[in-house]
Design an enzyme around this catalytic site. Structure first.
Site, PDB file in Angstrom:
ATOM      1  N   HIS A 140     -48.932  30.940  27.849  1.00 48.17           N
ATOM      2  CA  HIS A 140     -49.447  30.141  29.554  1.00 48.17           C
ATOM      3  C   HIS A 140     -48.391  30.068  30.390  1.00 48.17           C
ATOM      4  CE1 HIS A 140     -51.148  26.544  31.839  1.00 48.17           C
ATOM      5  NE2 HIS A 140     -51.496  27.666  32.411  1.00 48.17           N
ATOM      6  N   GLU A 152     -46.201  27.844  28.224  1.00 47.25           N
ATOM      7  CA  GLU A 152     -46.815  27.074  26.892  1.00 47.25           C
ATOM      8  C   GLU A 152     -47.116  28.100  26.037  1.00 47.25           C
ATOM      9  OE1 GLU A 152     -48.989  22.977  27.932  1.00 47.25           O
ATOM     10  OE2 GLU A 152     -49.729  24.642  29.152  1.00 47.25           O
TER      11      GLU A 152
HETATM   12  N1  CAA Z   1     -41.414  34.043  43.734  1.00 45.63           N
HETATM   13  C1  CAA Z   1     -40.225  33.962  43.806  1.00 45.63           C
HETATM   14  N2  CAA Z   1     -39.371  33.084  44.309  1.00 45.63           N
HETATM   15  C2  CAA Z   1     -39.990  32.045  44.825  1.00 45.63           C
HETATM   16  C3  CAA Z   1     -41.454  31.807  44.805  1.00 45.63           C
HETATM   17  C4  CAA Z   1     -42.220  32.884  44.307  1.00 45.63           C
HETATM   18  N3  CAA Z   1     -43.533  32.915  44.374  1.00 45.63           N
HETATM   19  N4  CAA Z   1     -41.810  30.724  45.480  1.00 45.63           N
HETATM   20  C5  CAA Z   1     -40.689  30.160  45.840  1.00 45.63           C
HETATM   21  N5  CAA Z   1     -39.562  30.893  45.274  1.00 45.63           N
HETATM   22  C6  CAA Z   1     -38.304  30.523  45.381  1.00 45.63           C
HETATM   23  C7  CAA Z   1     -37.668  30.681  46.949  1.00 45.63           C
HETATM   24  O1  CAA Z   1     -37.152  31.895  47.100  1.00 45.63           O
HETATM   25  C8  CAA Z   1     -36.455  29.850  46.939  1.00 45.63           C
HETATM   26  O2  CAA Z   1     -35.502  30.286  46.279  1.00 45.63           O
HETATM   27  P1  CAA Z   1     -33.823  29.871  46.553  1.00 45.63           P
HETATM   28  O3  CAA Z   1     -33.736  28.408  46.014  1.00 45.63           O
HETATM   29  O4  CAA Z   1     -33.028  30.771  45.899  1.00 45.63           O
HETATM   30  O5  CAA Z   1     -33.865  30.008  48.098  1.00 45.63           O
HETATM   31  C9  CAA Z   1     -37.017  28.734  45.996  1.00 45.63           C
HETATM   32  O6  CAA Z   1     -37.747  29.362  45.154  1.00 45.63           O
HETATM   33  C10 CAA Z   1     -37.593  27.290  46.427  1.00 45.63           C
HETATM   34  O7  CAA Z   1     -38.573  27.787  47.263  1.00 45.63           O
HETATM   35  P2  CAA Z   1     -38.748  27.238  48.611  1.00 45.63           P
HETATM   36  O8  CAA Z   1     -37.523  26.637  49.369  1.00 45.63           O
HETATM   37  O9  CAA Z   1     -39.812  28.282  49.349  1.00 45.63           O
HETATM   38  O10 CAA Z   1     -39.782  25.812  48.397  1.00 45.63           O
HETATM   39  P3  CAA Z   1     -39.683  24.709  47.641  1.00 45.63           P
HETATM   40  O11 CAA Z   1     -38.288  24.184  47.658  1.00 45.63           O
HETATM   41  O12 CAA Z   1     -40.533  23.713  48.219  1.00 45.63           O
HETATM   42  O13 CAA Z   1     -40.052  25.007  46.278  1.00 45.63           O
HETATM   43  C11 CAA Z   1     -41.905  25.417  44.562  1.00 45.63           C
HETATM   44  C12 CAA Z   1     -41.395  25.957  46.106  1.00 45.63           C
HETATM   45  C13 CAA Z   1     -40.809  26.219  43.715  1.00 45.63           C
HETATM   46  C14 CAA Z   1     -43.256  26.156  44.636  1.00 45.63           C
HETATM   47  C15 CAA Z   1     -41.686  23.946  44.494  1.00 45.63           C
HETATM   48  O14 CAA Z   1     -42.498  23.292  45.751  1.00 45.63           O
HETATM   49  C16 CAA Z   1     -42.491  23.347  43.344  1.00 45.63           C
HETATM   50  O15 CAA Z   1     -41.961  23.416  42.386  1.00 45.63           O
HETATM   51  N6  CAA Z   1     -43.472  23.101  43.257  1.00 45.63           N
HETATM   52  C17 CAA Z   1     -44.347  22.559  42.161  1.00 45.63           C
HETATM   53  C18 CAA Z   1     -44.970  23.665  41.223  1.00 45.63           C
HETATM   54  C19 CAA Z   1     -45.769  23.287  40.183  1.00 45.63           C
HETATM   55  O16 CAA Z   1     -45.872  22.179  39.805  1.00 45.63           O
HETATM   56  N7  CAA Z   1     -46.245  24.253  39.295  1.00 45.63           N
HETATM   57  C20 CAA Z   1     -47.280  24.227  38.387  1.00 45.63           C
HETATM   58  C21 CAA Z   1     -48.428  24.400  38.816  1.00 45.63           C
HETATM   59  S1  CAA Z   1     -49.490  24.062  37.320  1.00 45.63           S
HETATM   60  C22 CAA Z   1     -49.449  25.445  36.742  1.00 45.63           C
HETATM   61  O17 CAA Z   1     -48.964  26.514  37.256  1.00 45.63           O
HETATM   62  C23 CAA Z   1     -50.520  25.633  35.477  1.00 45.63           C
HETATM   63  C24 CAA Z   1     -51.966  25.799  35.705  1.00 45.63           C
HETATM   64  O18 CAA Z   1     -52.403  26.479  34.707  1.00 45.63           O
HETATM   65  C25 CAA Z   1     -52.739  25.298  36.878  1.00 45.63           C
END
Ligand code: CAA
Length: 291
Positions: A140, A152
Site C-alpha cells: 500500500h 504499508e
Molecule cells: N510527484 C513528484 N514530486 C512531487 C509531487 C508528485 N506528485 N508532488 C509534489 N512533489 C514534490 C515537489 O516537486 C516538491 O519538490 P522539491 O521540494 O524538490 O521542490 C515537493 O514535492 C514539495 O511539493 P510542493 O512544493 O508542490 O508542495 P508542498 O510542499 O505543499 O508538498 C505534498 C506537497 C508533498 C503533497 C505535501 O503537502 C504533503 O505531504 N501533504 C500530505 C500528503 C499526505 O498526507 N499523503 C497521504 C495521504 S493518505 C494516503 O495516500 C493513503 C490512502 O490510501 C488514502
C-alpha cells in the site's frame, strides 16, 4: 525471487505513481489500464511529475529518460504475462478487483506475485479469490507516491514468508520505508488518518470552525503539511467516505460513523481536486473554501 519486471494495473493517480517510482528504481514496468486514453493520461502524469523532479535536481535528465524508456504501456492483461510482480491499483471496488485477478492469474507465471494497493479492503478476502493466496499480499503506497516515503505491507492469512520477504526487498529497492500492518480494516495509516479527517468534517458540520479555520488550525497547530480538509480533497472525498464505511462496518463501532456532511459532498459529486470541487473550489486561480 528476484523482481525485474513489474506490472501495474490502473494508470490513475496511484498506479501512475507506482509505475513512476518502479521505473526510476530501475525496474521494467508494464503499465496497464482498460483504455488507451487512461494510459496516456497516466503517462502524462508521470511525465509531469518526473519533470518536477528534474527541475528540483532530484532526478537527472538521463535518469528520467531511462526511466521513461522502461515503462511499456499495455491496454491488455496479456501484456503483463512475463512480470514477476503485478501490483493491482484499480478502483476500490471489490468486484472489479476480483474480476481483474480472475482474468490475470491464468496469464502470468505460477511463481509470479500478485499484490494490491487497496487502501482498506481485506487482503485475506481478496487473496482467497485468486489461485495463489500464498503469493498474494497488500503493498500500500501513499499519495503522492513519488514523494511519500512510506509503504504499508500487509500479509493475508495465507501469505507465505518468501512472498513477504520479496515484497520487503522490493520496497527497499524503491528507497521507501516499510511499516508492517496486520490485515484489519484500513490497516494503520488510514485507520488513524481517516477518523481524523472525518472528525474535521464533523467540526465543520457542527459549526465549530470554517474550512479555512480548521485547516489553518491543523497546519499551524499540529504541523501537518496540509490541513485535514485540504487533504481530504487531495485523497478524494469518495475514497474518504469509502474508507470510513469500511471502518464502520468492519469494526462495528459507531465511533467510525461517516459524517453526514461528507456523505452530502460525495452525493453532490464534489469529490475534491479530481472534480475541481470539494471542501475547496479549485476552478479559479486559488482554491476557495466552499463553506
Ligand atoms: N510527484 C513528484 N514530486 C512531487 C509531487 C508528485 N506528485 N508532488 C509534489 N512533489 C514534490 C515537489 O516537486 C516538491 O519538490 P522539491 O521540494 O524538490 O521542490 C515537493 O514535492 C514539495 O511539493 P510542493 O512544493 O508542490 O508542495 P508542498 O510542499 O505543499 O508538498 C505534498 C506537497 C508533498 C503533497 C505535501 O503537502 C504533503 O505531504 N501533504 C500530505 C500528503 C499526505 O498526507 N499523503 C497521504 C495521504 S493518505 C494516503 O495516500 C493513503 C490512502 O490510501 C488514502
Amino acid at each position: 525471487m528476484k523482481i525485474r519486471k513489474v506490472g501495474v494495473i490502473g494508470a490513475g493517480q496511484m498506479g501512475s505513481g507506482i509505475a513512476h517510482v518502479c521505473a526510476v528504481a530501475g525496474f521494467d514496468v508494464c503499465l496497464n489500464d482498460i483504455s488507451q486514453d487512461r494510459i496516456e493520461a497516466g503517462l502524462a502524469t508521470i511525465n509531469g511529475n518526473m519533470a518536477r523532479q528534474v527541475r528540483s535536481d532530484r532526478l537527472s535528465e538521463e535518469d528520467r529518460d531511462a526511466a521513461l524508456g522502461r515503462i511499456i504501456p499495455t491496454n491488455s492483461l496479456e501484456g503483463l504475462a512475463d512480470c514477476e510482480l503485478v501490483i493491482e491499483s484499480a478502483v476500490e471496488e471489490e468486484a472489479v478487483k476480483r474480476e481483474i485477478y480472475a482474468n490475470l492469474c491464468p496469464l502470468i507465471s505460477e511463481d509470479a506475485l500478485v499484490a494490491t494497493n487497496t487502501s482498506s479492503i481485506s487482503i485475506t478476502r481478496l487473496a482467497a479469490t485468486t489461485d495463489r493466496p500464498e503469493k498474494f499480499m497488500g503493498i500500500h503506497f501513499m499519495n503522492p507516491v513519488p514523494v511519500m516515503e512510506l509503504v504499508e505491507l500487509v500479509r493475508g492469512i495465507a501469505t507465505d514468508d518468501d512472498t513477504f520477504t520479496t515484497a520487503k526487498a522490493f520496497v527497499a529497492d524503491l528507497n521507501k520505508t516499510v511499516a508492517v500492518s496486520e490485515d484489519f480494516p484500513a490497516f494503520m495509516v488510514n485507520r488513524i488518518l481517516l477518523p481524523m479527517i472525518n472528525e474535521a468534517v464533523y467540526t465543520l458540520y457542527e459549526g465549530v470552525g470554517s474550512v479555512a479555520a480548521i485547516d489553518t488550525a491543523m497546519r499551524l497547530g499540529a504541523n501537518h503539511p496540509m490541513g485535514p480538509l485540504e487533504l481530504a480533497d487531495f485523497i478524494g472525498l469518495d475514497t474518504c467516505l469509502y474508507i470510513m464505511q469500511v471502518l464502520y462496518e468492519g469494526l462495528a463501532d459507531t465511533k467510525y460513523r461517516p459524517c453526514p456532511l461528507l456523505v452530502k459532498y460525495v452525493e453532490a459529486g464534489w469529490l475534491g481536486r479530481k472534480t475541481q470541487r470539494g471542501f475547496y473550489d479549485y476552478r479559479g486561480d486559488e482554491p476557495v473554501p466552499t463553506r
